[in-house]
Design a protein around this motif. Structure first.
Motif, PDB file in Angstrom:
ATOM      1  N   SER A 312      21.480  -1.650 -32.724  1.00  0.00           N
ATOM      2  CA  SER A 312      20.879  -2.202 -31.510  1.00  0.00           C
ATOM      3  C   SER A 312      19.389  -1.856 -31.490  1.00  0.00           C
ATOM      4  CB  SER A 312      21.550  -1.628 -30.262  1.00  0.00           C
ATOM      5  OG  SER A 312      21.297  -0.236 -30.150  1.00  0.00           O
ATOM      6  N   GLU A 313      18.646  -2.558 -30.663  1.00  0.00           N
ATOM      7  CA  GLU A 313      17.204  -2.297 -30.583  1.00  0.00           C
ATOM      8  C   GLU A 313      16.927  -0.870 -30.122  1.00  0.00           C
ATOM      9  OE1 GLU A 313      15.350  -5.258 -28.179  1.00  0.00           O
ATOM     10  OE2 GLU A 313      15.234  -6.701 -29.838  1.00  0.00           O
ATOM     11  N   LYS A 314      17.744  -0.366 -29.220  1.00  0.00           N
ATOM     12  CA  LYS A 314      17.544   0.994 -28.735  1.00  0.00           C
ATOM     13  C   LYS A 314      17.784   2.014 -29.841  1.00  0.00           C
ATOM     14  CE  LYS A 314      19.065   4.348 -25.275  1.00  0.00           C
ATOM     15  NZ  LYS A 314      19.998   4.641 -24.163  1.00  0.00           N
ATOM     16  N   ALA A 318      13.233   0.109 -30.854  1.00  0.00           N
ATOM     17  CA  ALA A 318      12.432  -1.094 -30.695  1.00  0.00           C
ATOM     18  C   ALA A 318      12.545  -1.586 -29.261  1.00  0.00           C
ATOM     19  CB  ALA A 318      12.898  -2.179 -31.665  1.00  0.00           C
ATOM     20  N   TYR A 319      11.415  -1.840 -28.628  1.00  0.00           N
ATOM     21  CA  TYR A 319      11.392  -2.255 -27.234  1.00  0.00           C
ATOM     22  C   TYR A 319      10.542  -3.514 -27.082  1.00  0.00           C
ATOM     23  CZ  TYR A 319      13.221   2.436 -26.346  1.00  0.00           C
ATOM     24  OH  TYR A 319      13.995   3.568 -26.360  1.00  0.00           O
ATOM     25  N   PRO A 320      10.725  -4.263 -25.990  1.00  0.00           N
ATOM     26  CA  PRO A 320       9.900  -5.453 -25.746  1.00  0.00           C
ATOM     27  C   PRO A 320       8.443  -5.075 -25.499  1.00  0.00           C
ATOM     28  CG  PRO A 320      11.892  -5.446 -24.382  1.00  0.00           C
ATOM     29  CD  PRO A 320      11.777  -4.092 -24.981  1.00  0.00           C
ATOM     30  N   ALA A 321       7.574  -6.062 -25.596  1.00  0.00           N
ATOM     31  CA  ALA A 321       6.142  -5.832 -25.396  1.00  0.00           C
ATOM     32  C   ALA A 321       5.850  -5.277 -24.015  1.00  0.00           C
ATOM     33  CB  ALA A 321       5.373  -7.139 -25.614  1.00  0.00           C
ATOM     34  N   SER A 322       6.622  -5.719 -23.008  1.00  0.00           N
ATOM     35  CA  SER A 322       6.369  -5.267 -21.634  1.00  0.00           C
ATOM     36  C   SER A 322       6.578  -3.765 -21.488  1.00  0.00           C
ATOM     37  CB  SER A 322       7.286  -6.016 -20.661  1.00  0.00           C
ATOM     38  OG  SER A 322       8.656  -5.833 -21.018  1.00  0.00           O
ATOM     39  N   VAL A 323       7.505  -3.197 -22.269  1.00  0.00           N
ATOM     40  CA  VAL A 323       7.749  -1.757 -22.204  1.00  0.00           C
ATOM     41  C   VAL A 323       6.552  -0.984 -22.756  1.00  0.00           C
ATOM     42  CG1 VAL A 323       9.172   0.119 -23.093  1.00  0.00           C
ATOM     43  CG2 VAL A 323      10.242  -1.981 -22.270  1.00  0.00           C
ATOM     44  N   TYR A 324       6.083  -1.390 -23.924  1.00  0.00           N
ATOM     45  CA  TYR A 324       4.932  -0.701 -24.511  1.00  0.00           C
ATOM     46  C   TYR A 324       3.700  -0.826 -23.622  1.00  0.00           C
ATOM     47  CZ  TYR A 324       7.688  -0.405 -28.796  1.00  0.00           C
ATOM     48  OH  TYR A 324       8.662  -0.121 -29.720  1.00  0.00           O
TER      49      TYR A 324
END
Length: 582
Positions: A312-314, A318-324
């Motif tokens: 999984s991404e977690k 790996a996170y979406p751009a909005s998280v970073y």
């Protein structure tokens, strides 16, 4: 007549006395006015000095925060500002400015006769964690709030107080639970890919001039959809692959000569979740079989190849751009702040005599080389830009950029460069020790922009290696032909849109790359990359996490700055004079 003259004798005396009185009154008034002006001037000077003292108290508070207030020599961590920031929702604490105001240890006071008092208040914003949690981010990964510094200066009983508001973020690099981390994408893998073209590791039959070679050393390799990898003869005999083949000396490799090219995954363990990772070669069938060799492409690549559950991404952080963007302490986004568009420009390099011009258009330049003119001849007779390390790119915490970035040269600090666009690499990317003498680490994450919806060929989210010459590289006035063709990249690199080489040079076959860290891509096309690629796995995440230390907050050897990356916003939210209350 005699009587009239006698009556007029006292008039002159009267007028003289009146004039003297009037003049005295004017002089007294002027003296009183001037005395008041002098008093007001003294008060103004005293008030100005008091204000400057108050401002110096603000700067001292900021300095205390930046130096973390949890020095490893201190035994009592209860006074740590960072500990309060990362564990408390609100607090107000006084700051000891005695040495600044009164002096000490052979240090003169800032202003004799003055005094400074200051306190710091913190209010956490809980909405940030809730917003991030909705996107799969662990609850306590980030803490953000408003830090208020109140400082009062006193000089000759004149009091001035300054209130400064700044924002500060505490980003948790490593949590207590497994997977609650921020940093490298797929930190346990030297090579990680989700989707690859099926012929990525195919050796062309007549490619006899230096076929592609791809090597991963250490870590794990994950290929979600699997791939078929051609084996050249050198892999069969010169690596541990000979232990996985029945007839390594009789089997035939793929290619014109069979002795070069291919993909060497013998020094890494291979994982797949959908289609398997297989090897292709001509397998010996025996003396009494015809044909003697038949092509085999159904065997697993090696004995270290196994099927696993899809990550999984977690799990791979790996996170979406909005998280970073929410976690970033530096945000460059022309859409939200049009003034940040000034940071983007065209960067052009040329070879000597105006040959081989390369232009990186509308990019944020992060150029970490120095100037050979600042280097003494202690290195060699002809120093170059790499010998001047004073212009290293500093990346601490999370830096978010919406747009394209050009990266090259020395890098220091411990952080992530997250780019919603493309990252152009022009040459070496090398790490220096940071300002505190600690090991630096760099993570580069290229994400596709929200407007890039293409399924077949992404336009963004790429890491693009585009080599160039530089006529100002060294005292020679030109670069050697091969200087920029085989760069060394130190760090963790994730390209959502793919990793590729961009050059029209006839020497394209000489473009190789050495990555020390890991490479993660969502789309992989080996034919678009440099000719030879070697990935030597290095666990940069351990540098971010300080994994050699106990991360529990109660341990005496653990310090908040080692667990959190705290970043203070550059901009002051407000600055104003307020009534003295300290």
């Amino acid at each position: 007549m005699i009587k009239l003259k006698n009556r007029r004798r006292g008039v002159a005396l009267f007028f003289t006395i009146c004039v003297i009185g009037l003049v005295s009154l004017v002089v007294y008034g002027m003296m009183h006015f001037m005395k008041g002006e002098v008093h007001l001037s003294e008060n103004y000077v005293d008030a100005t000095v008091a204000l400057l003292l108050a401002e110096s108290g603000v700067e001292e508070c900021i300095y205390n925060i930046k130096t973390q207030m949890n020095d490893k020599t201190k035994q009592n961590e209860d006074n740590s500002i960072y500990k309060l920031l990362t564990t408390q929702d609100s607090f107000t604490i006084p700051i000891d400015l005695t040495q600044l105001a009164k002096g000490g240890n052979k240090i003169e006071p800032l202003m004799s006769g003055g005094d400074i008092k200051a306190e710091i208040s913190w209010e956490r914003n809980p909405n940030l964690s809730q917003e991030l949690a909705s996107q799969g981010v662990p609850q306590d990964l980030a803490r953000e709030g408003t830090l208020t510094i109140n400082s009062m200066g006193i000089y000759n009983n004149i009091k001035k107080q300054v209130e400064v508001k700044k924002t500060i973020k505490a980003v948790l690099i490593k949590g207590n639970k497994k997977g609650d981390s921020l940093g490298m994408i797929a930190p346990g893998h030297g090579f990680y890919l989700n989707q690859a073209t099926r012929d990525s590791f195919k050796i062309e039959t007549f490619d006899f001039w230096d076929p592609w070679e791809f090597i991963v050393i250490g870590g794990k390799t994950y290929m979600k959809d699997g791939v078929t990898i051609d084996l050249p003869k050198w892999l069969m005999l010169s690596t541990s692959m000979k232990n996985d083949l029945e007839h390594p000396w009789l089997d035939m490799g793929i290619g014109w000569t069979g002795w070069t090219g291919g993909a060497n995954f013998t020094e890494t363990s291979i994982e797949y979740s959908d289609d398997p990772v297989t090897r292709e070669y001509y397998k010996w069938q025996g003396v009494f079989s015809y044909p003697w060799w038949e092509k085999s492409s159904s065997e697993l690549y090696s004995s270290n190849t196994k099927k696993v559950e899809e990550y999984s991404e977690k799990e791979v952080q790996a996170y979406p751009a909005s998280v970073y963007k929410a976690l970033a302490n530096r945000v460059i986004d022309p859409n939200d702040n049009p003034t940040s568009g000034k940071y983007f420009q065209d960067v052009t390099f040329v070879e000597a005599f105006e040959r081989n011009k390369v232009t990186y258009s509308n990019v944020l330049p992060l150029y970490g080389w120095g100037d050979w003119r600042n280097v003494s001849n202690k290195y060699n007779k002809y120093p170059n830009k790499a010998h001047d390390t004073s212009h290293a790119v500093e990346i601490n915490g999370v830096t978010y950029v919406k747009g394209d970035v050009f990266l090259e040269g020395w890098v220091k600090g411990q952080g992530l460069l997250v780019v919603e666009g493309n990252v152009y690499i022009g040459g070496d990317v090398l790490t220096l020790q940071d300002d505190n003498g600690k090991q630096s680490c760099l993570g580069v994450i290229a994400l596709r922009s929200e407007t890039d919806t293409s399924d077949d060929e992404p336009r963004t989210g790429k890491i693009i290696y585009e080599p160039h010459h530089d006529s100002d590289w060294s005292r020679f006035g030109l670069t050697t032909p091969f200087r920029n063709l085989s760069p060394r990249l130190e760090g963790s690199f994730h390209a959502q849109g793919g990793f590729e080489l961009k050059t029209d040079s006839s020497m394209k076959k000489l473009c190789n790359m050495d990555i020390v860290g890991n490479l993660s891509v969502d789309r992989f096309d080996r034919r678009k990359m440099p000719n030879d690629v070697r990935i030597t796995y290095y666990d940069w995440q351990s540098i971010l996490e300080r994994s050699g230390e106990d991360l529990s907050l109660g341990n005496d050897t653990t310090y908040i700055s080692d667990v959190y990356d705290l970043a203070m916003a550059k901009e002051i939210l407000s600055w104003r004079e307020v009534p003295a209350s300290l």
